[in-house]
Motif scaffolding. Sequence first.
Motif, PDB file in Angstrom:
ATOM      1  N   THR A 164      -2.747   5.215  -3.304  1.00 50.92           N
ATOM      2  CA  THR A 164      -3.472   6.436  -2.964  1.00 50.92           C
ATOM      3  C   THR A 164      -2.635   7.624  -3.403  1.00 50.92           C
ATOM      4  O   THR A 164      -1.517   7.804  -2.923  1.00 50.92           O
ATOM      5  N   LEU A 165      -3.162   8.397  -4.332  1.00 46.97           N
ATOM      6  CA  LEU A 165      -2.426   9.518  -4.913  1.00 46.97           C
ATOM      7  C   LEU A 165      -3.073  10.845  -4.551  1.00 46.97           C
ATOM      8  O   LEU A 165      -4.303  10.994  -4.638  1.00 46.97           O
ATOM      9  N   TYR A 166      -2.230  11.800  -4.145  1.00 43.82           N
ATOM     10  CA  TYR A 166      -2.655  13.185  -3.986  1.00 43.82           C
ATOM     11  C   TYR A 166      -1.963  13.967  -5.096  1.00 43.82           C
ATOM     12  O   TYR A 166      -0.740  14.120  -5.092  1.00 43.82           O
ATOM     13  N   ILE A 167      -2.739  14.424  -6.065  1.00 43.38           N
ATOM     14  CA  ILE A 167      -2.190  15.123  -7.219  1.00 43.38           C
ATOM     15  C   ILE A 167      -2.427  16.607  -7.056  1.00 43.38           C
ATOM     16  O   ILE A 167      -3.567  17.063  -6.919  1.00 43.38           O
ATOM     17  N   TYR A 168      -1.342  17.382  -7.055  1.00 42.47           N
ATOM     18  CA  TYR A 168      -1.435  18.830  -6.972  1.00 42.47           C
ATOM     19  C   TYR A 168      -0.940  19.411  -8.289  1.00 42.47           C
ATOM     20  O   TYR A 168       0.225  19.242  -8.658  1.00 42.47           O
ATOM     21  N   GLU A 169      -1.842  20.075  -8.995  1.00 39.11           N
ATOM     22  CA  GLU A 169      -1.470  20.649 -10.282  1.00 39.11           C
ATOM     23  C   GLU A 169      -0.518  21.823 -10.078  1.00 39.11           C
ATOM     24  O   GLU A 169      -0.715  22.665  -9.202  1.00 39.11           O
ATOM     25  N   PHE A 170       0.518  21.856 -10.927  1.00 44.76           N
ATOM     26  CA  PHE A 170       1.451  22.982 -10.878  1.00 44.76           C
ATOM     27  C   PHE A 170       0.893  24.110 -11.723  1.00 44.76           C
ATOM     28  O   PHE A 170       0.557  23.925 -12.891  1.00 44.76           O
ATOM     29  N   ARG A 171       0.788  25.298 -11.151  1.00 43.63           N
ATOM     30  CA  ARG A 171       0.271  26.457 -11.863  1.00 43.63           C
ATOM     31  C   ARG A 171       1.350  27.529 -11.907  1.00 43.63           C
ATOM     32  O   ARG A 171       2.020  27.802 -10.934  1.00 43.63           O
ATOM     33  N   GLY A 172       1.483  28.118 -13.056  1.00 42.37           N
ATOM     34  CA  GLY A 172       2.521  29.120 -13.238  1.00 42.37           C
ATOM     35  C   GLY A 172       3.689  28.566 -14.034  1.00 42.37           C
ATOM     36  O   GLY A 172       3.744  27.393 -14.391  1.00 42.37           O
ATOM     37  N   LYS A 173       4.656  29.389 -14.289  1.00 45.34           N
ATOM     38  CA  LYS A 173       5.816  29.016 -15.087  1.00 45.34           C
ATOM     39  C   LYS A 173       6.822  28.253 -14.232  1.00 45.34           C
ATOM     40  O   LYS A 173       7.191  28.674 -13.143  1.00 45.34           O
ATOM     41  N   LYS A 174       7.273  27.112 -14.751  1.00 44.83           N
ATOM     42  CA  LYS A 174       8.254  26.315 -14.029  1.00 44.83           C
ATOM     43  C   LYS A 174       9.651  26.887 -14.219  1.00 44.83           C
ATOM     44  O   LYS A 174      10.068  27.194 -15.335  1.00 44.83           O
ATOM     45  N   ALA A 175      10.372  27.004 -13.127  1.00 42.01           N
ATOM     46  CA  ALA A 175      11.755  27.471 -13.202  1.00 42.01           C
ATOM     47  C   ALA A 175      12.659  26.313 -13.602  1.00 42.01           C
ATOM     48  O   ALA A 175      12.462  25.177 -13.181  1.00 42.01           O
ATOM     49  N   GLN A 176      13.638  26.599 -14.416  1.00 42.12           N
ATOM     50  CA  GLN A 176      14.594  25.575 -14.825  1.00 42.12           C
ATOM     51  C   GLN A 176      15.499  25.215 -13.646  1.00 42.12           C
ATOM     52  O   GLN A 176      15.991  26.093 -12.944  1.00 42.12           O
ATOM     53  N   SER A 189       0.853  -1.194   0.000  1.00 39.90           N
ATOM     54  CA  SER A 189       0.000   0.000   0.000  1.00 39.90           C
ATOM     55  C   SER A 189       0.887   1.242   0.000  1.00 39.90           C
ATOM     56  O   SER A 189       1.746   1.395   0.871  1.00 39.90           O
ATOM     57  N   LEU A 190       0.686   2.118  -0.978  1.00 43.27           N
ATOM     58  CA  LEU A 190       1.489   3.327  -1.120  1.00 43.27           C
ATOM     59  C   LEU A 190       0.570   4.540  -1.160  1.00 43.27           C
ATOM     60  O   LEU A 190      -0.389   4.584  -1.940  1.00 43.27           O
ATOM     61  N   THR A 191       0.874   5.533  -0.297  1.00 47.23           N
ATOM     62  CA  THR A 191       0.195   6.829  -0.322  1.00 47.23           C
ATOM     63  C   THR A 191       1.259   7.884  -0.576  1.00 47.23           C
ATOM     64  O   THR A 191       2.243   7.967   0.166  1.00 47.23           O
ATOM     65  N   ILE A 192       1.053   8.694  -1.608  1.00 48.14           N
ATOM     66  CA  ILE A 192       2.100   9.646  -1.975  1.00 48.14           C
ATOM     67  C   ILE A 192       1.481  10.859  -2.645  1.00 48.14           C
ATOM     68  O   ILE A 192       0.439  10.764  -3.300  1.00 48.14           O
ATOM     69  N   SER A 193       2.093  12.032  -2.446  1.00 43.25           N
ATOM     70  CA  SER A 193       1.610  13.262  -3.081  1.00 43.25           C
ATOM     71  C   SER A 193       2.591  13.676  -4.170  1.00 43.25           C
ATOM     72  O   SER A 193       3.809  13.688  -3.956  1.00 43.25           O
ATOM     73  N   ILE A 194       2.043  13.994  -5.335  1.00 40.81           N
ATOM     74  CA  ILE A 194       2.840  14.307  -6.516  1.00 40.81           C
ATOM     75  C   ILE A 194       2.322  15.601  -7.133  1.00 40.81           C
ATOM     76  O   ILE A 194       1.119  15.844  -7.195  1.00 40.81           O
ATOM     77  N   ARG A 195       3.235  16.432  -7.601  1.00 41.43           N
ATOM     78  CA  ARG A 195       2.823  17.681  -8.234  1.00 41.43           C
ATOM     79  C   ARG A 195       2.914  17.605  -9.759  1.00 41.43           C
ATOM     80  O   ARG A 195       2.188  18.314 -10.454  1.00 41.43           O
ATOM     81  N   GLU A 196       3.767  16.765 -10.301  1.00 44.42           N
ATOM     82  CA  GLU A 196       3.923  16.661 -11.756  1.00 44.42           C
ATOM     83  C   GLU A 196       3.569  15.254 -12.202  1.00 44.42           C
ATOM     84  O   GLU A 196       4.153  14.271 -11.756  1.00 44.42           O
ATOM     85  N   MET A 197       2.587  15.143 -13.103  1.00 47.16           N
ATOM     86  CA  MET A 197       2.080  13.841 -13.522  1.00 47.16           C
ATOM     87  C   MET A 197       3.164  12.977 -14.157  1.00 47.16           C
ATOM     88  O   MET A 197       3.144  11.750 -14.038  1.00 47.16           O
ATOM     89  N   GLU A 198       4.142  13.597 -14.835  1.00 48.65           N
ATOM     90  CA  GLU A 198       5.153  12.808 -15.535  1.00 48.65           C
ATOM     91  C   GLU A 198       6.064  12.036 -14.588  1.00 48.65           C
ATOM     92  O   GLU A 198       6.780  11.127 -15.015  1.00 48.65           O
ATOM     93  N   ARG A 199       6.006  12.353 -13.288  1.00 46.70           N
ATOM     94  CA  ARG A 199       6.815  11.595 -12.323  1.00 46.70           C
ATOM     95  C   ARG A 199       6.185  10.245 -11.969  1.00 46.70           C
ATOM     96  O   ARG A 199       6.837   9.393 -11.354  1.00 46.70           O
ATOM     97  N   LEU A 200       4.948  10.016 -12.384  1.00 48.24           N
ATOM     98  CA  LEU A 200       4.249   8.806 -11.978  1.00 48.24           C
ATOM     99  C   LEU A 200       4.826   7.544 -12.609  1.00 48.24           C
ATOM    100  O   LEU A 200       4.943   6.506 -11.951  1.00 48.24           O
ATOM    101  N   ILE A 201       5.191   7.584 -13.890  1.00 48.75           N
ATOM    102  CA  ILE A 201       5.670   6.372 -14.560  1.00 48.75           C
ATOM    103  C   ILE A 201       6.963   5.858 -13.929  1.00 48.75           C
ATOM    104  O   ILE A 201       7.033   4.695 -13.521  1.00 48.75           O
ATOM    105  N   PRO A 202       8.014   6.685 -13.813  1.00 50.92           N
ATOM    106  CA  PRO A 202       9.225   6.156 -13.166  1.00 50.92           C
ATOM    107  C   PRO A 202       9.010   5.799 -11.691  1.00 50.92           C
ATOM    108  O   PRO A 202       9.688   4.913 -11.172  1.00 50.92           O
TER     109      PRO A 202
END
Length: 406
Positions: A247-259, A222-235
């Motif tokens: 159990t996933l807590y997905i927080y959408e990133f809003r605004g421009k991402k800094a490099q 059983s895994l519970t984890i919070s993620i902000r970027e969907m592309e991190r889910l596959i790896p």
Amino acid sequence: MAQLRNTRSAVPKSAVPKSAVPKSAVPKSAVPKSARQKCKHTGTKFEELSAEIVLEIFDYLVAHEICNSFYGLNSRFKQLVSNATNVRLNLTRTETKLFRIFQQIFNEQHVISLELLYENINFLEIFSHPKRLQSIALYEVPLFAFENEIPALLDAFKYQLRDLHIVFSNMKFTGSGERAAQSFGYLLTELPFLTNLKLRSSNGVNSITYMPSTIVNNTIRSLTISIREMERLIPLLHRFQKLKVLTLYIYEFRGKKAQPAENIRYYRDQISEKTSMEYPAKFRHLNLHTMAYLGSVQKLLPLITPPTLFTLSFFHERAPVKRPIPRRQPPFLDGTQWHDMLKTFLPPTMKKLYIEYDDVDDTMSRTNPERVKKEFIQYYGENLLREVFFTYDKDTKLMSFDAHFI
């Protein structure tokens, strides 16, 4: 027992969970069915129950609930409380009486579950010798402590720890992030009996997930984890070979991402993560918490829906700032849209779908629940739907939909 020294900054009380059980109240669910039936059919009073049954009831309560409800009743219950053998101790509220007199009531060797704030992390040392502590929850943990302290502290419990819950106060890693990733790797590879892992942060735990693809886990169910970027889910999901409940807590990133800085980019480019699901996840139950609406969920489901999925529970959480929803077309009220999404992304193994929204405003028509229910029945057919429940509470503004499939 040595008194703890609070050497770190104070933590707001709102940062940690509070017990829902009032003083001197025992929830009905805490009393085993066998005990309730015995009292009902034989006229046995609660205080006349055998010690074995009372101690079994204690197993359903945390330590401060046991103290508040039973310790001062009489000498017999005082002795039973002192002899409780499976104590679950919550020390996140350091002002409680239980924290001050714990050693006078319970035997530390009987504690199987412990919750505490990071500022009192040295309390773990008291439980490092008895080999009964199986569950640890740490709140308000700064990432630098996760990098430098947590693996060494958990090492004393590595052969007994079954459940681990860490809530981070920040996600500010040092250097390239490699040390934070190594600590995450420790949790996955050096705790051989860990079956339940929870890692939460309001900013997501993305920064600790950049690890070589060779780091995988074969014990966590059983895994519970919070993620902000969907592309991190596959790896991330590739690492959990035996996962059954996600159990996933997905927080959408809003605004421009800094490099990221150059050293961070270099480290992440060198770790050779899996970017495709060559080994598809095989978990059976998915609990999805998000502030996103249906369009974002449609983008997310292809990444996290295995062919073995049995139940999907979707919880729409209240946004910190209320975003406007089109008055006549709120997407969560469209039963046909939900049907099309399920038909496209969800496997035929699905047996249950649960949807819950906690911020439905007054534009919700009283006729809409019945309409959505009819739409589900129409598109799925009565021969495929066993039960459908749809409720809307105008006072709490909570809407829930529960469908069971044949």
